[in-house]
Design a protein around this motif. Sequence first.
Motif, mmCIF file in Angstrom:
data_model
loop_
_atom_site.group_PDB
_atom_site.id
_atom_site.type_symbol
_atom_site.label_atom_id
_atom_site.label_comp_id
_atom_site.label_asym_id
_atom_site.label_seq_id
_atom_site.Cartn_x
_atom_site.Cartn_y
_atom_site.Cartn_z
ATOM 1 N N LYS A 167 -3.474 -3.933 -0.229
ATOM 2 C CA LYS A 167 -2.704 -4.787 -1.128
ATOM 3 C C LYS A 167 -2.952 -4.418 -2.582
ATOM 4 O O LYS A 167 -2.036 -4.460 -3.414
ATOM 5 C CB LYS A 167 -3.077 -6.252 -0.891
ATOM 6 N N LYS A 168 -4.186 -4.052 -2.890
ATOM 7 C CA LYS A 168 -4.531 -3.703 -4.262
ATOM 8 C C LYS A 168 -3.837 -2.425 -4.713
ATOM 9 O O LYS A 168 -3.452 -2.280 -5.872
ATOM 10 C CB LYS A 168 -6.051 -3.555 -4.382
ATOM 11 N N HIS A 169 -3.699 -1.472 -3.785
ATOM 12 C CA HIS A 169 -3.106 -0.169 -4.128
ATOM 13 C C HIS A 169 -1.836 0.074 -3.316
ATOM 14 O O HIS A 169 -1.551 1.212 -2.931
ATOM 15 C CB HIS A 169 -4.113 0.953 -3.865
ATOM 16 N N MET A 170 -1.076 -0.967 -3.048
ATOM 17 C CA MET A 170 0.080 -0.842 -2.169
ATOM 18 C C MET A 170 1.150 0.100 -2.711
ATOM 19 O O MET A 170 1.912 0.684 -1.943
ATOM 20 C CB MET A 170 0.685 -2.230 -1.913
ATOM 21 N N ASN A 171 1.206 0.270 -4.018
ATOM 22 C CA ASN A 171 2.212 1.155 -4.619
ATOM 23 C C ASN A 171 1.671 2.546 -4.927
ATOM 24 O O ASN A 171 2.357 3.358 -5.542
ATOM 25 C CB ASN A 171 2.758 0.522 -5.898
ATOM 26 N N ASN A 172 0.436 2.794 -4.527
ATOM 27 C CA ASN A 172 -0.186 4.090 -4.797
ATOM 28 C C ASN A 172 -0.111 4.958 -3.538
ATOM 29 O O ASN A 172 -0.711 4.622 -2.515
ATOM 30 C CB ASN A 172 -1.644 3.895 -5.215
ATOM 31 N N PRO A 173 0.614 6.077 -3.574
ATOM 32 C CA PRO A 173 0.733 6.922 -2.379
ATOM 33 C C PRO A 173 -0.571 7.618 -1.999
ATOM 34 O O PRO A 173 -0.680 8.169 -0.906
ATOM 35 C CB PRO A 173 1.804 7.948 -2.779
ATOM 36 N N GLN A 174 -1.553 7.584 -2.894
ATOM 37 C CA GLN A 174 -2.829 8.244 -2.630
ATOM 38 C C GLN A 174 -3.900 7.256 -2.168
ATOM 39 O O GLN A 174 -5.093 7.550 -2.262
ATOM 40 C CB GLN A 174 -3.312 8.971 -3.899
ATOM 41 N N VAL A 175 -3.484 6.099 -1.666
ATOM 42 C CA VAL A 175 -4.437 5.048 -1.321
ATOM 43 C C VAL A 175 -5.478 5.521 -0.304
ATOM 44 O O VAL A 175 -6.632 5.088 -0.336
ATOM 45 C CB VAL A 175 -3.677 3.806 -0.794
ATOM 46 N N GLY A 176 -5.113 6.431 0.590
ATOM 47 C CA GLY A 176 -6.049 6.915 1.592
ATOM 48 C C GLY A 176 -7.169 7.763 1.022
ATOM 49 O O GLY A 176 -8.226 7.909 1.659
#
Length: 212
Positions: A167-176
């Motif tokens: 949820k914190k990085h939901m718009n970040n494609p590099q979240v993984g």
Amino acid sequence: MIDDPRTESLREWNRLARQNAENAIVSSMFEASFNASKPIEKFSTWLLVGTATVAAFFITNADKLLPLITQAGFLICGAFLCASCLLGFISRMYALRCEIQIETGAAVRKTFAEHLAKHQEEEKKIEESAGAWGITLETGIRLERVLSEFFSPLPRWVAWLVNRQLKKHMNNPQVGYLPVIKGLQWQGVFALLQALLFLGFLIAGFAYAAAI
């Protein structure tokens, strides 16, 4: 001509293609930076072994060292060595965590790509059949169900932490990649502090020996 409505789909295609390529490049840069974990781990391990050896020498030769550096100097040098060992252990823990995350992430990406490719083939066939019947079907992968099934056997706090990060990085494609990068940063910080404390031990030892 650029603003021609007929070119809107082409412009959107171009935008998505550029964005996907840029995200892929950033991902490859993150993956390349993961290689820094191994040298840091080797340095920290080497320093940890050296510090433990010196600490063992200090303890077994305490009676000979006390007249040279005084009791206060012995205690301060010992504190520097213990603190350096502690930070070395913490750095090693982060190194192990990074290694697990890197290997797990690589395996997931590999198998995910294989399953996604198979699904896309089936998806085309299903959409063609649905089009022939004049109906529309939801063929996309339900990520919510995938995560729910994955988290079901795990402790609730694990699911809570992962969902919080998503949820914190939901718009970040590099979240993984973010957890590994943060772990790598902390690994380097603790390895640096470990080295500085060992240097502090050397300085304190020379200072107390020179003061006698």
